[in-house]
Design an enzyme around this catalytic site. Structure first.
Site, PDB file in Angstrom:
ATOM      1  N   GLU A 429      36.242  31.754  42.083  1.00  0.00           N
ATOM      2  CA  GLU A 429      37.123  31.358  43.188  1.00  0.00           C
ATOM      3  C   GLU A 429      37.022  32.431  44.267  1.00  0.00           C
ATOM      4  OE1 GLU A 429      41.275  30.542  42.374  1.00  0.00           O
ATOM      5  OE2 GLU A 429      41.662  30.135  44.496  1.00  0.00           O
ATOM      6  N   ASN A 484      39.315  28.111  49.019  1.00  0.00           N
ATOM      7  CA  ASN A 484      40.631  27.483  49.211  1.00  0.00           C
ATOM      8  C   ASN A 484      40.747  26.906  50.611  1.00  0.00           C
ATOM      9  OD1 ASN A 484      42.441  28.189  46.791  1.00  0.00           O
ATOM     10  ND2 ASN A 484      41.370  30.109  47.264  1.00  0.00           N
ATOM     11  N   GLU A 515      39.201  23.995  47.069  1.00  0.00           N
ATOM     12  CA  GLU A 515      40.488  23.829  46.394  1.00  0.00           C
ATOM     13  C   GLU A 515      41.516  23.420  47.442  1.00  0.00           C
ATOM     14  OE1 GLU A 515      41.634  27.216  44.062  1.00  0.00           O
ATOM     15  OE2 GLU A 515      39.726  27.249  42.972  1.00  0.00           O
ATOM     16  N   ASP A 545      44.674  22.347  43.543  1.00  0.00           N
ATOM     17  CA  ASP A 545      45.137  23.691  43.179  1.00  0.00           C
ATOM     18  C   ASP A 545      46.631  23.690  42.851  1.00  0.00           C
ATOM     19  OD1 ASP A 545      44.892  26.362  42.782  1.00  0.00           O
ATOM     20  OD2 ASP A 545      44.490  26.899  44.875  1.00  0.00           O
ATOM     21  N   GLU A 602      45.035  28.578  35.323  1.00  0.00           N
ATOM     22  CA  GLU A 602      45.074  29.773  36.173  1.00  0.00           C
ATOM     23  C   GLU A 602      45.950  30.836  35.526  1.00  0.00           C
ATOM     24  OE1 GLU A 602      45.051  28.991  40.670  1.00  0.00           O
ATOM     25  OE2 GLU A 602      46.550  27.615  39.897  1.00  0.00           O
TER      26      GLU A 602
HETATM   27  P1  C2E Z   1      45.422  30.565  44.446  1.00  0.00           P
HETATM   28  O1  C2E Z   1      44.415  29.731  45.159  1.00  0.00           O
HETATM   29  O2  C2E Z   1      46.226  29.884  43.411  1.00  0.00           O
HETATM   30  O3  C2E Z   1      44.674  31.795  43.917  1.00  0.00           O
HETATM   31  C1  C2E Z   1      44.958  32.409  42.741  1.00  0.00           C
HETATM   32  C2  C2E Z   1      45.823  33.584  42.936  1.00  0.00           C
HETATM   33  O4  C2E Z   1      46.277  34.012  41.692  1.00  0.00           O
HETATM   34  C3  C2E Z   1      45.066  34.748  43.551  1.00  0.00           C
HETATM   35  O5  C2E Z   1      46.010  35.535  44.273  1.00  0.00           O
HETATM   36  C4  C2E Z   1      44.653  35.536  42.347  1.00  0.00           C
HETATM   37  O6  C2E Z   1      44.413  36.892  42.607  1.00  0.00           O
HETATM   38  C5  C2E Z   1      45.874  35.360  41.481  1.00  0.00           C
HETATM   39  N1  C2E Z   1      45.551  35.506  40.070  1.00  0.00           N
HETATM   40  C6  C2E Z   1      44.420  35.121  39.438  1.00  0.00           C
HETATM   41  N2  C2E Z   1      44.496  35.417  38.126  1.00  0.00           N
HETATM   42  C7  C2E Z   1      45.716  35.986  37.947  1.00  0.00           C
HETATM   43  C8  C2E Z   1      46.408  36.481  36.789  1.00  0.00           C
HETATM   44  O7  C2E Z   1      45.902  36.474  35.670  1.00  0.00           O
HETATM   45  N3  C2E Z   1      47.644  36.976  36.952  1.00  0.00           N
HETATM   46  C9  C2E Z   1      48.223  37.040  38.177  1.00  0.00           C
HETATM   47  N4  C2E Z   1      49.458  37.543  38.282  1.00  0.00           N
HETATM   48  N5  C2E Z   1      47.617  36.571  39.283  1.00  0.00           N
HETATM   49  C10 C2E Z   1      46.372  36.036  39.156  1.00  0.00           C
HETATM   50  P2  C2E Z   1      45.696  35.960  45.721  1.00  0.00           P
HETATM   51  O8  C2E Z   1      44.287  36.365  45.865  1.00  0.00           O
HETATM   52  O9  C2E Z   1      46.755  36.907  46.091  1.00  0.00           O
HETATM   53  O10 C2E Z   1      45.866  34.616  46.505  1.00  0.00           O
HETATM   54  C11 C2E Z   1      47.073  34.031  46.575  1.00  0.00           C
HETATM   55  C12 C2E Z   1      46.982  32.689  47.238  1.00  0.00           C
HETATM   56  O11 C2E Z   1      46.559  32.841  48.582  1.00  0.00           O
HETATM   57  C13 C2E Z   1      45.946  31.778  46.618  1.00  0.00           C
HETATM   58  O12 C2E Z   1      46.445  31.177  45.500  1.00  0.00           O
HETATM   59  C14 C2E Z   1      45.667  30.832  47.733  1.00  0.00           C
HETATM   60  O13 C2E Z   1      46.653  29.850  47.770  1.00  0.00           O
HETATM   61  C15 C2E Z   1      45.829  31.707  48.943  1.00  0.00           C
HETATM   62  N6  C2E Z   1      44.517  32.112  49.402  1.00  0.00           N
HETATM   63  C16 C2E Z   1      43.761  33.155  49.052  1.00  0.00           C
HETATM   64  N7  C2E Z   1      42.611  33.152  49.742  1.00  0.00           N
HETATM   65  C17 C2E Z   1      42.633  32.058  50.542  1.00  0.00           C
HETATM   66  C18 C2E Z   1      41.728  31.471  51.519  1.00  0.00           C
HETATM   67  O14 C2E Z   1      40.633  31.955  51.758  1.00  0.00           O
HETATM   68  N8  C2E Z   1      42.133  30.341  52.156  1.00  0.00           N
HETATM   69  C19 C2E Z   1      43.326  29.763  51.888  1.00  0.00           C
HETATM   70  N9  C2E Z   1      43.637  28.677  52.553  1.00  0.00           N
HETATM   71  N10 C2E Z   1      44.183  30.262  50.997  1.00  0.00           N
HETATM   72  C20 C2E Z   1      43.847  31.393  50.328  1.00  0.00           C
HETATM   73 MG    MG Z   2      43.056  28.513  44.696  1.00  0.00          MG
HETATM   74 MG    MG Z   3      46.102  28.368  42.395  1.00  0.00          MG
END
Ligand code: C2E
Ligand code: MG
Ligand code: MG
Length: 658
Positions: A429, A484, A515, A545, A602
């Site tokens: 991802e 995403n 996603e 997602d 996830e």
């Molecule tokens: P998401 O798409 O559900 O991404 C997964 C989030 O969960 C990511 O946080 C990831 O670092 C975190 N995660 C993955 N495995 C674990 C785990 O085992 N434990 C915990 N506590 N967290 C875990 P992140 O990177 O902070 O991203 C948060 C959200 O921000 C993402 O949720 C997504 O909705 C959004 N996001 C991130 N990058 C993009 C992007 O390029 N475009 C868009 N539109 N949204 C983004």
């Molecule tokens: Mg995602």
């Molecule tokens: Mg997610």
């Protein structure tokens, strides 16, 4: 018969109320003057006929003079008084009648003196009748009937008596007078017509002016009113907020502003249709209005947004109380023809501070509403000092994001998605990271919703996608990247085309998947679904997602061309301790199996969680246990070293022999 009618109409008071009023106005100025002239001239004529009997010299002129005085007093008394059309008409009618009586009375009296004087005195009688008659006709010129009656009453006996006198000078005099009075009447009739036309055209002009004014008032009302709810609209609100704030500042008072947003109102329109949605909005307006204090103004800013300006009670407790009442008023169901609608509303309140402008005050109420939506959905939040600090950071972030050099400041990380049945990492991802030169590292949880709000998300998606496409070219063919997308990326054909163009510029079929979240679908299902079809045509796959956190509507799962569902980490978190989470996950796995789509879990952090998920039938896993989001270099290094973790899990799942 019709000739008689024409004559009667000629002498009658006109029907047109404007003309009648104008005539009455002209008469209040001219008629007293006419009686004044009559009075003076009559007394002078009586004085020059000392040889006449007392009846003609004293009593009759005395009676006539008293009549003149009485009429003068009456007219002056009514002067400057507003009168109704009926009163004016009565006044004019009596003037015509009195003109008839006096028109006969005065000439008869004057002619009765004819036999009591010498040639000079007779000339005086002739002069008196001619000059006074002309004067009276002039003074009555605005009422054609009255002027004509007087002219006839004077000229007829005058001509008869002087012609019959046999004196050639008096005969000539009678002829002269008849000519003059005829010419005079001809001129007066022309003037009367002009006068009547002028009055009519002025009345028409006034009518048009009133109509223009009415239309302009109506326009103004419509321009400031929301036609659906009957409440004032945004334009009205902006103006009144600025005015109310200025007044409050000048009086050293505070005011408060509140915003009320319906939660998920879009789904009401989607499910029940726009007409029902409109009815619900109208009832929402009624409910708000019924709670409104006299000092509170309510407006509809647009869609499901309402706002209040409160001119009193701006203490935190009072605002919270008002907010609780308002949000509670939205909870009882709305009964519509198509079914029962349940709604909630989130509200934000802010009190004015010294130095506030309408914009800063509204901005705070807006922020409080946003906080309510995020942290206390369906309730009211009052803007406090804590929010002030947050808001200032938000504004700084917004500014930094607006001015960011996205290519330089954004980078992407990759988090592995591991398929335990295949025993390998099948994809990564792509997660965006922003390092602002001013504010440092900012979490996507913070900047993604902000970018959506300020309309910058498309640029960010483009940047992330471009970087992801570059990396995907370096990866083995079996590996896919998941990018995403935000709801806005699917909200318009232009936004989708921008994504398609970018992917195509790197060559298709692509190895980038997307996603999406349910919110993207909720806005406009048809538009979003068309967008997904365009993305599928690129060779991309689509994952839903964070499933389970939003509406979790099976409609989306059933109707959209999805390849996989990502079960949100909130379910995984409690899977070891909570039987309900386990039951839900089991159902979701079953659902995906039945629909023939894959299911990704996830946020797997522990071995215990993994054990339970494997037991429930999960296959594709993502979480810190399988790898934290990592840089491109780390990912490539990890791929090169092949997946050691897999050896471990494989042996756990299928035993050492395998
Ligand atoms: P998401 O798409 O559900 O991404 C997964 C989030 O969960 C990511 O946080 C990831 O670092 C975190 N995660 C993955 N495995 C674990 C785990 O085992 N434990 C915990 N506590 N967290 C875990 P992140 O990177 O902070 O991203 C948060 C959200 O921000 C993402 O949720 C997504 O909705 C959004 N996001 C991130 N990058 C993009 C992007 O390029 N475009 C868009 N539109 N949204 C983004
Ligand atoms: Mg995602
Ligand atoms: Mg997610």
């Amino acid at each position: 018969m019709s000739g008689l009618k024409t004559i009667a109409r000629f002498f009658a008071v006109p029907d047109d109320p404007h003309l009648v009023q104008a005539q009455a106005r002209a008469f209040t100025r001219q008629v007293p003057l006419m009686y004044g002239i009559l009075l003076v001239n009559t007394l002078v004529l009586a004085a020059t006929h000392d040889t006449a009997p007392d009846l003609l010299r004293l009593y009759i002129p005395g009676l006539l003079a008293l009549t003149c005085i009485f009429r003068i007093v009456m007219w002056l008394h009514n002067r400057n008084k507003p009168i109704s059309n009926d009163q004016a008409r009565r006044m004019l009618r009596s003037t015509v009648q009195v003109a008839g009586l006096l028109g006969i009375g005065f000439p008869l009296w004057a002619l009765s003196l004819y036999n009591y004087g010498d040639a000079f005195q007779r000339s005086h009688v002739a002069f008196y009748m001619a000059i006074t008659g002309i004067c009276c006709v002039f003074c009555l010129m605005h009422l054609r009937g009255a002027a004509m009656i007087v002219a006839l009453c004077v000229v007829t006996p005058f001509t008869l008596v002087f012609v019959m006198s046999g004196n050639p000078v008096f005969v000539a005099l009678a002829f002269n007078f008849a000519v003059v009075i005829t010419a005079l009447m001809w001129i007066l009739l022309g003037n009367y017509r002009d006068f009547a036309e002028l009055v009519a055209s002025r009345a028409e002009m006034e009518r048009k002016q009133q109509e223009t004014q009415r239309l302009s008032d109506e326009n103004n009302r419509l321009a400031n009113m929301d036609s659906l709810t009957g409440l004032p609209n945004r334009r009205w609100f902006d103006r009144h907020l600025a005015e109310a704030l200025e007044t409050a500042k000048a009086e050293g008072r505070q005011i408060a502003v509140a915003r009320l947003d319906l939660d998920s109102f879009k789904s009401v329109n989607d499910i029940f249709g726009q007409i029902t949605g409109d009815r619900v909005l109208a009832e929402v307006a009624q409910r708000i209005n019924s709670l409104r204090r006299p000092s509170t103004m309510v407006a509809r800013l647009g869609n499901d947004n309402f706002a209040l300006i409160m001119l009193e009670k701006t203490s935190e407790v009072a605002m919270q109380g008002c907010g609780d009442l308002l949000t509670a008023a939205m909870r009882p169901s709305f009964e519509t023809d198509l079914g029962i609608v349940h709604l909630s509303a989130s509200a934000g309140f802010a009190a004015s501070r010294p130095g506030d402008t309408a914009d800063t005050l509204y901005d705070r109420a807006d922020y409080a509403t946003w906080v309510a939506k995020r942290e206390a959905r369906g309730k009211a939040v009052v803007f406090t000092e804590r929010h002030a600090d947050e808001l200032s950071r938000v504004r700084k972030l917004e500014h930094a994001l607006h001015t960011a050099d996205l290519d330089a400041e954004m980078h992407i990380l990759f988090q592995p998605q591991f398929d335990v049945s295949l025993g390998r990492t099948t994809g990564y991802e792509v997660l965006a990271r922003w390092t602002s030169p001013v504010l440092g590292v900012v979490s996507p949880v913070e900047f993604i919703p902000m970018a959506e709000r300020i309309g910058m998300i498309s640029k960010i998606t483009q940047t992330v996608l471009r970087k992801a496409l570059l990396v995907s070219a370096k990866l083995p063919r079996s590996l896919r990247l998941s990018v995403n997308l935000s709801a806005n990326d699917l909200a318009s054909t232009t936004a989708v085309e921008a994504i398609v163009d970018l992917v195509e510029s790197y060559g298709t079929p692509c190895r980038v998947d997307f996603e999406i979240t349910e919110t993207a679908m909720m806005r406009d299902m048809k538009q979003a679904s068309d967008g997904l079809v365009a993305l599928l045509a690129l060779g991309s796959r689509i994952a839903l997602d964070d499933f389970g956190t939003g509406h979790s509507s099976l409609t989306y799962v059933q109707k959209l061309p999805l390849d996989r569902i990502k079960i949100d980490r909130s379910f995984v978190k409690d899977v070891t301790s909570d039987a309900t989470s386990r039951a839900i996950i089991k159902t979701m796995v079953e659902l995906c199996r039945n629909l023939g789509i894959s299911c990704v879990f996830e946020g797997i952090e522990t071995e215990e969680q993994l054990d339970v998920l494997l037991g429930l039938g999960g296959t594709v896993m993502q979480g810190y246990l399988f790898g934290r989001p990592m840089s491109e270099a780390d990912m490539l290094e990890r791929l090169a070293g092949q997946n050691k973790t897999w050896q471990f899990h494989r042996s756990r799942m299928f035993g050492a022999a395998s």
